[in-house]
Design an enzyme around this catalytic site. Structure first.
Site, PDB file in Angstrom:
ATOM      1  CB  SER A 238      -0.902   0.006   1.234  1.00 46.31           C
ATOM      2  OG  SER A 238      -0.111   0.273   2.373  1.00 46.31           O
ATOM      3  CE  LYS A 239      -2.283   6.891  -2.146  1.00 47.23           C
ATOM      4  NZ  LYS A 239      -3.356   7.750  -1.743  1.00 47.23           N
ATOM      5  NE  ARG A 240       0.541   0.365   6.055  1.00 47.55           N
ATOM      6  CZ  ARG A 240       1.250  -0.695   6.384  1.00 47.55           C
ATOM      7  NH1 ARG A 240       2.445  -0.569   6.889  1.00 47.55           N
ATOM      8  NH2 ARG A 240       0.738  -1.896   6.213  1.00 47.55           N
ATOM      9  CG  HIS A 241       4.489  -1.073   2.040  1.00 45.73           C
ATOM     10  ND1 HIS A 241       3.209  -1.568   1.907  1.00 45.73           N
ATOM     11  CD2 HIS A 241       4.984  -1.606   3.178  1.00 45.73           C
ATOM     12  CE1 HIS A 241       2.949  -2.370   2.916  1.00 45.73           C
ATOM     13  NE2 HIS A 241       3.998  -2.409   3.701  1.00 45.73           N
ATOM     14  N   GLY A 242       5.525   3.210   0.190  1.00 46.53           N
ATOM     15  CA  GLY A 242       6.184   4.011  -0.854  1.00 46.53           C
ATOM     16  C   GLY A 242       5.274   4.041  -2.070  1.00 46.53           C
TER      17      GLY A 242
END
Ligand code: GLU
Length: 467
Positions: A238-242
């Site tokens: 998801s976005k929080r991984h980049g």
């Protein structure tokens, strides 16, 4: 029979890497089999679908050069056809109106939960629906009560689901609009899709879709459910991984072919080969070799691959993409050397096109100031004499060409009885503004006579003021 695959994204966000990988697998399978690849935009969820997302998906497909043979089709343009099929299912007794209210369904659900049963519709309206005045009914599909659905999934192997596990799903909402499982089935049938390749978050829908297809007397496609992509912490990517948006990778300086190569290896392998160009991917790809388990996204590996692609691809191909990045920096590329030459000069040292564009500014535009450290180290009182000597030599040279320039720098160093570094480094800082650049002869050849002479004069003036 012609193989037909489709990519069927819902336009509720950008094209993310998971979707792009599904698209790639569908595209590869079609290309390998000499079949057709269709793009279908599943935009029936009017509240969540946006034109912006449609555009982002089309842009992502085009940047990745995943070309489709038909489409983009839009499900919102097929509403009449869905109504027709819903009516057909009602007429042939495979669907029915359901008047159960929200409250009733909720109470049923709560009761089932309390009894530790799986929440499911109890078929209340299946045989004897009571028409309720003023209530707009939904339409439910009459799922078979007996038997089982067998899916021979090309990735996951055989999956068997008992029909008694499946309840009668809603195929039309009370406002008449068709639901996802109905629209997918109708389009897959009408488009004669032979292979449904999609994320395994859809595996629970498959037995339901098969039952509807069987009720419609349609041929069943083959299914291939592709496992998820995880972030390094094991959670779904998801976005929080980049970055997860495909276009973000463009912005970050990746080549589309490098990203495709990375994505094809994410969940598929061919021995221990890491690098595949498009032709090899098409030749070697098989759904049977797609991994059953989820794969983990690894940014470092993608970066490594990108560097491999920068170094080994046709410089003209890299140049096409470098151009976009140079334009983002506001540089006028008509005022500089051929981009393919810049690529050749820079690609060993740059892992992304963003780095390459940044490191190539001075070929196109005068720098504003010298790098502080570089000028402090290389511009000393007296350095102007070295640069003046070079300027005179360069002014006299007839042919502006790498080898001749290199020899001139060497000869000047010898004549002034200086080490090569004491000549080449000030020269580099004078023409590039920094102490880092490709080999000095390549740099000068790329810069051209005019810019080199101008910048040498500018450095001489600058150093004279320091004295
Ligand atoms: N529209 C669905 C999605 O974006 C995919 C449907 C399918 O591939 O069958 O998840």
């Amino acid at each position: 029979m012609t193989v037909i695959t489709r990519f069927a994204p819902s336009p509720t966000g950008y094209l993310h890497v998971g979707g792009a990988r599904t698209a790639l697998f569908s595209w590869l399978h079609a290309r390998k089999q000499g079949g057709k690849f269709i793009l279908r935009i599943e935009d029936t969820d009017l509240e969540r679908s946006t034109q912006e997302s449609v555009d982002a998906i089309l842009q992502g497909m085009s940047w990745l050069q995943l070309d489709y043979d038909a489409g983009p089709f839009y499900q919102t343009q097929h509403f009449e056809r869905y109504q027709q099929i819903i009516q057909q299912l009602l007429d042939q007794g495979d669907a029915y109106y359901c008047y159960c209210s929200k409250e009733e369904l909720e109470a049923l659900r709560n009761q089932q939960m309390a009894n530790k049963e799986k929440p499911r519709y109890n078929g209340c309206c299946r045989e004897h629906a009571t028409v309720r005045e003023g209530v707009q009914p939904v339409v439910r599909f009459k799922n078979p009560l007996e038997g089982e659905v067998v899916i021979n999934d090309l990735v996951k192997g055989q999956i068997i689901v008992a029909n008694k596990e499946l309840d009668d799903l809603i195929i039309a909402r009370s406002d008449g609009s068709p639901t996802y499982n109905l629209t997918v089935v109708v389009d897959d049938m009408d488009m004669q899709v032979t292979h449904v390749i999609r994320g395994d978050d859809h595996v629970n829908n498959t037995p339901r879709q098969i039952n509807i297809l069987l009720a419609l007397g349609a041929n069943l496609p083959q299914y291939a459910h592709v496992p998820m992509i995880l972030g390094p912490d094991g959670a779904r990517l998801s976005k929080r991984h980049g970055a997860v948006s495909v276009m973000q990778y463009r912005d970050d300086g990746y080549l589309p072919d490098a990203l495709l190569n990375y994505l094809v290896r994410l969940g598929w392998s061919h021995g221990d080969q890491e690098i595949f160009n498009r032709e090899q991917m098409i030749e070697l790809f098989t759904l049977e070799h797609v991994n059953v388990s989820a794969s983990t996204f690894n940014m470092e590996k993608l970066l490594w691959l990108n560097h491999q692609y920068l170094m080994n691809s046709d410089p003209e191909y890299v140049a096409e993409h470098l151009l976009w990045h140079l334009q983002q920096l506001g540089l006028d590329v008509t005022q500089g050397p051929a981009l393919a030459e810049v690529v050749k000069a820079q690609r060993e040292r740059c892992k992304t096109l963003v780095e390459m564009a940044e490191a190539s500014r001075y070929y196109f535009q005068d720098f504003e100031a010298y790098d502080e450290k570089a000028s402090a180290k290389n511009f000393k009182p007296g350095t102007e004499k070295v640069l003046q000597a070079l300027l005179a030599e360069f002014q006299a040279i007839s042919e502006w060409q790498g080898e001749a320039l290199h020899n001139l720098v060497l000869q000047t160093a010898e004549r002034l009885e200086l080490g090569l570094g004491k000549v080449a480094q000030p020269l580099r800082v004078a023409v590039c503004g920094t102490a880092v650049s490709p080999a000095i002869d390549i740099t000068l050849a790329l810069l051209g006579r005019e810019k080199t002479l101008q910048r040498l004069q500018r450095a001489i003036d600058y150093i004279e003021k320091l004295n």
